[in-house]
Design an enzyme around this catalytic site. Sequence first.
Site, PDB file in Angstrom:
ATOM      1  N   ASP A   1     -30.725 -55.461 -79.687  1.00  0.00           N
ATOM      2  CA  ASP A   1     -31.824 -55.827 -80.583  1.00  0.00           C
ATOM      3  C   ASP A   1     -31.900 -54.919 -81.813  1.00  0.00           C
ATOM      4  O   ASP A   1     -32.667 -55.177 -82.740  1.00  0.00           O
ATOM      5  CB  ASP A   1     -33.164 -55.829 -79.827  1.00  0.00           C
ATOM      6  CG  ASP A   1     -33.408 -54.523 -79.104  1.00  0.00           C
ATOM      7  OD1 ASP A   1     -32.842 -53.491 -79.514  1.00  0.00           O
ATOM      8  OD2 ASP A   1     -34.172 -54.522 -78.110  1.00  0.00           O
TER       9      ASP A   1
ATOM     10  N   HIS B   1     -39.232 -47.289 -78.319  1.00  0.00           N
ATOM     11  CA  HIS B   1     -37.985 -46.891 -78.974  1.00  0.00           C
ATOM     12  C   HIS B   1     -38.057 -45.497 -79.602  1.00  0.00           C
ATOM     13  O   HIS B   1     -37.056 -44.783 -79.627  1.00  0.00           O
ATOM     14  CB  HIS B   1     -37.545 -47.959 -79.963  1.00  0.00           C
ATOM     15  CG  HIS B   1     -37.106 -49.225 -79.278  1.00  0.00           C
ATOM     16  ND1 HIS B   1     -37.883 -50.357 -79.213  1.00  0.00           N
ATOM     17  CD2 HIS B   1     -35.993 -49.490 -78.552  1.00  0.00           C
ATOM     18  CE1 HIS B   1     -37.252 -51.284 -78.509  1.00  0.00           C
ATOM     19  NE2 HIS B   1     -36.106 -50.784 -78.097  1.00  0.00           N
TER      20      HIS B   1
ATOM     21  N   GLN C   1     -26.844 -64.931 -70.971  1.00  0.00           N
ATOM     22  CA  GLN C   1     -28.271 -64.948 -70.701  1.00  0.00           C
ATOM     23  C   GLN C   1     -28.972 -66.014 -71.525  1.00  0.00           C
ATOM     24  O   GLN C   1     -28.397 -66.591 -72.443  1.00  0.00           O
ATOM     25  CB  GLN C   1     -28.878 -63.578 -71.023  1.00  0.00           C
ATOM     26  CG  GLN C   1     -28.567 -63.093 -72.431  1.00  0.00           C
ATOM     27  CD  GLN C   1     -28.625 -61.579 -72.532  1.00  0.00           C
ATOM     28  OE1 GLN C   1     -29.152 -60.927 -71.661  1.00  0.00           O
ATOM     29  NE2 GLN C   1     -28.081 -61.020 -73.597  1.00  0.00           N
TER      30      GLN C   1
ATOM     31  N   ASP D   1     -29.255 -48.024 -72.830  1.00  0.00           N
ATOM     32  CA  ASP D   1     -30.443 -48.885 -72.750  1.00  0.00           C
ATOM     33  C   ASP D   1     -30.071 -50.230 -72.131  1.00  0.00           C
ATOM     34  O   ASP D   1     -30.043 -51.254 -72.797  1.00  0.00           O
ATOM     35  CB  ASP D   1     -30.998 -49.070 -74.181  1.00  0.00           C
ATOM     36  CG  ASP D   1     -32.386 -49.706 -74.175  1.00  0.00           C
ATOM     37  OD1 ASP D   1     -33.005 -49.767 -73.101  1.00  0.00           O
ATOM     38  OD2 ASP D   1     -32.838 -50.142 -75.245  1.00  0.00           O
TER      39      ASP D   1
END
Lengths: 499, 529
Positions: free
Chosen positions: A288, A264, A234, A360
């Site tokens: 992340d 989150h 990506q 996620d």
Amino acid sequence: MPAALFATTLLIAACGLVYELVAGALASYLLGDSVTQFSTIIGAYLAAMGVGSWLSRFIGRGLVARFLAVELLVAVVGGFSSTVLFLAFAWTDAFRLALYAIVVVVGILVGLEIPLLMRILRERFEFKDVVASVLTFDYLGALLASLLFPLVLVPQLGLVRSALAFGLVNAAVALWGTWLFRAALGGTRALRVAGVAALALLAGGFVYGERITAAAERGLYADDVIFARTTPYQRIVLTVWKDDLRLFLNNHLQFSSRDEYRYHEALVHPGLAGLQGARRVLVLGGGDGLALREVLKYPGVAHVTLVDLDAGMTGLFRTHPRLVELNGGALSSPRVRVVNADAFSWLDTSQDRFDFVVVDFPDPSNYSVGKLYSTAFYRLLTRHLSRDARIVVQSTSPLFARASFWCVDRTLREAGLRTAPYHLYVPSFGEWGFVLASLGEPYAAPTQLPAGLRFLTASQLAPLFDFPLDMQPVPVLPNRLNDQVLVRYYEREWERINR
Amino acid sequence: MHPVAPAIAAGEGAVTMPQSRRAFLGAVAGASAALVGLSCKGGPRIAGTFADDGGAAGHLIRDGATLAKPRERRRVPLVIVGGGIAGLSAAWWCERQGMRDFVVLELEAEAGGNARAGRNDIGAFPWGAHYVPVPGKRATLARALFEDLGVLRDGTWDERSLCYAPQERLFWRGRWHEGFESFLLDAPAGRAEWSRFSERLAELRAGGGFTVPLSIGAPASSPLDSVTFSDWLEREGFRSPALRWYADYACRDDYGTRAVDTSAWAGLHYFAAREHEELGPLTWPSGNGWIVERLLERVGDRVRTGAAVRRVTLSGSRAVVRTATAEYRADAVIWAAPIFLAAHMVQGFPSTADVTYAPWLVANCVLDRWPEDHGAPAAWDNTIVGSPGLGYVVSTHQQVARAGDRSVWTYYRSIPGVTPAAARRYLLRTPWHDWADLVLDDLEQAHPDIRSCVSRLDLRRYGHAMARPVPGFLDARWRRTLQSSRGPVWYGHADLGGISIFEEAQDRGVSAARKALDRLAGAYGASGA
Ligand SMILES: Cc1cc2nc3c(=O)[nH]c(=O)nc-3n(C[C@H](O)[C@H](O)[C@H](O)COP(=O)(O)OP(=O)(O)OC[C@H]3O[C@@H](n4cnc5c(N)ncnc54)[C@H](O)[C@@H]3O)c2cc1C
């Protein structure tokens, strides 16, 4: 003198073709579908050249001065064409308009060149020789350009600087012309001043060409880009504006530091807070480290495994100071093991079992990601659950993509899990949804949450599980590997929103 | 997370030339078109080779007479000749029945035959057969195998073995379209003709004669087997080019023959034998090689590879099977190799089998990046309308992992020529680089820059890939004679069904095994167990 004249012809022909090639390449690069882009650009360009040739009849006196003026104009417009187009693409909605305007203007000017040149030379040489030689060198110039373009210019200079380089050549030819034709020109001063100015301008552009593409990228993201890299999977871009740090993957917003805590906290705590004795946690996706940060708020959690495809992501979020600050250094915690692998294949080979799993992944916008939302995937996941374990799945927006959201819920149930869907509001995303799932007892909201949260309170949890009328369940099919209805729902729903 | 923002990438410096610009340069440069066009051709070099044992069968026949004394002599109740699907299914069946004392002799270095697969650092890919349609209720044998392999459990098919979405796409009018239907319906008369064709198929299906495998109910002969598929379509008034293309494609794809050469019964079998299947076919990254691997897990320890059978002679009620180095004295032999070879090698072969074979070519292309691609997203099966090939299968499609940039495409081409022999000569005499060019030229129609994406292209040639189901194949005498063999050699190979598909190979292999086991049971029973 004749040799110089024909060299001029050759060079201007080469310049003319380069501008056209640049426009075609840029359009197919930015818009895709190269066949269409190239053919419409050639068409427009050739037609404009016709217009230019026709217009040449209206030029009577001062042929040489006009010819040189045309040269200078082409140099500037053609030379800056790709710069302008890049910027137009990034900053405006009028890329196509700019593209064809430039193609037409350059085409008209180039169309003027050859008729004017022939008329200038006719006064000095035999007409049949003029026609023969001018056309010969015109075509040879085209050959020269078409060879240089793919073999040298694009690989060495890139598109922005290729056009500028040929603009420089064009302007130099015009300046040289003021000397070649000085006898036929009334005064050369004005033209020479203009020529030098054009050269300076183009040279400036050439030197700063790199920065222009960077500016274009900034234009796309509105804020300052502080990091940009393309990994095998990506394109990662980080932007800041004041205290707002944003992450984009392939131009899709992943979070804004202003409100990511809402997302989150809601992703992790409703499921994990009630799980007394949860020791082993699995996070799939989420490179992340933000979900991880929330998970690590539980001292009882001894081991967390994070599986993310992209080592570029986890590496960046482990080392970049601003990001480490944001995720609290979660990726370097001794309790955390980071695995860079495809989640599906990793689950296939792993034997581990977990008490809580955070799923996620990016939204199911294509068949490749859609596999990670299938009954087969969830069935595989259940084989990695301990007895009272729970899973939470990010499930896109129940408001904007209602069928997609309920399809995730339906798919989990099809895989034999009991579900508890919920939702919340995240300003930078809008209304967003998650689904909790387990093999065991029905879900009961926890009465206590860890300390130090910024959004959730225990008394706020119950309303999250309540869906207003416009987000309530719709009849949908489960998403299977061999029939990915979810990808179709999702495509249809987001297309409607984006329109 | 991740709401969708307008997805456009801004520029980053230099751009590599799209290959399609070659055409463009030619057009724009006027007088120097040819020169310019040529100057850009070439591109990176592509490695590759013939990865086959092309012509091995021919050698066997020629060398058949000159056999040295065997170095090894063995007595074994059952020898199975050929380790393709038929041979391995025979072995699987024996194993299931508790008869473990057999040996499978396979000519090539690996078992599998037309269902072999390969593997490289990207993953596994088929070298031939690559799917099995979800077996219907009546196909009990295929279902029994898939139950054994865990693909069918309590009546549901394992999702991971079903072809992932999107399953197929078709390239026409300059772009890819999902599925086949839109193409058939797009033609002016298409819709009407397609629905009439579908009705006709429904009638034929209801007749119940188009079974898979044929042995569970296909007729011994049929008027439909006396005309070609083209003639039948013409007679029934199916004339739209789209439908005719589809019919011809189906014949080339399944049988390696053109519709003008194929028996109408066989052509219709392709369409009428199966219900419209929502589930899509069963497939794996290695294609039917996956089934081969599973079968080998069960019986592989008794498979001898590199063991070409040269001759089968009869000695009383027994048979003697010879390879170059060994001699097996067997009570029963199952011939699961192609039938044309038996005519040369088996003593007392009962008939002259007037069977012809279709030659095939398979290319495995290693792609270092995905090429230009317009329209519907890449599917498992990708077909180009009007192409001389049959399209390609993306082997990485059936991996659960998110695909990286690299992939292997398996490209299929049957070679229907004027005569099968001429087509075979063409297949075997064309050099590698010419074949590679033909394959890439074909793919280039849909992917203009394919040449700059492929780093390796290997070819496998099948001189005698499968028996051609030409008119008259259903009641061909040789098939009946071979099937009623009373031993000690029984015949079980897809050729015997006349239609080369997995279920047929399996059915023929198992039914030969049943007969051989009966004989063995009789023999051992008599000797007093
Ligand atoms: C390119 C291609 C694609 C296909 N795709 C499909 C598909 O997708 N789905 C499908 O159902 N069917 C497909 N088929 C049909 C396929 O032929 C059958 O499905 C099946 O694999 C045939 O099996 P078999 O055992 O009858 O024959 P084979 O595969 O021909 O097996 C015969 C075996 O005998 C061996 N042999 C030959 N001579 C000797 C000898 N003298 N001694 C010892 N061993 C010998 C051979 O090496 C071979 O292994 C395809 C065929 C081809 C050629």
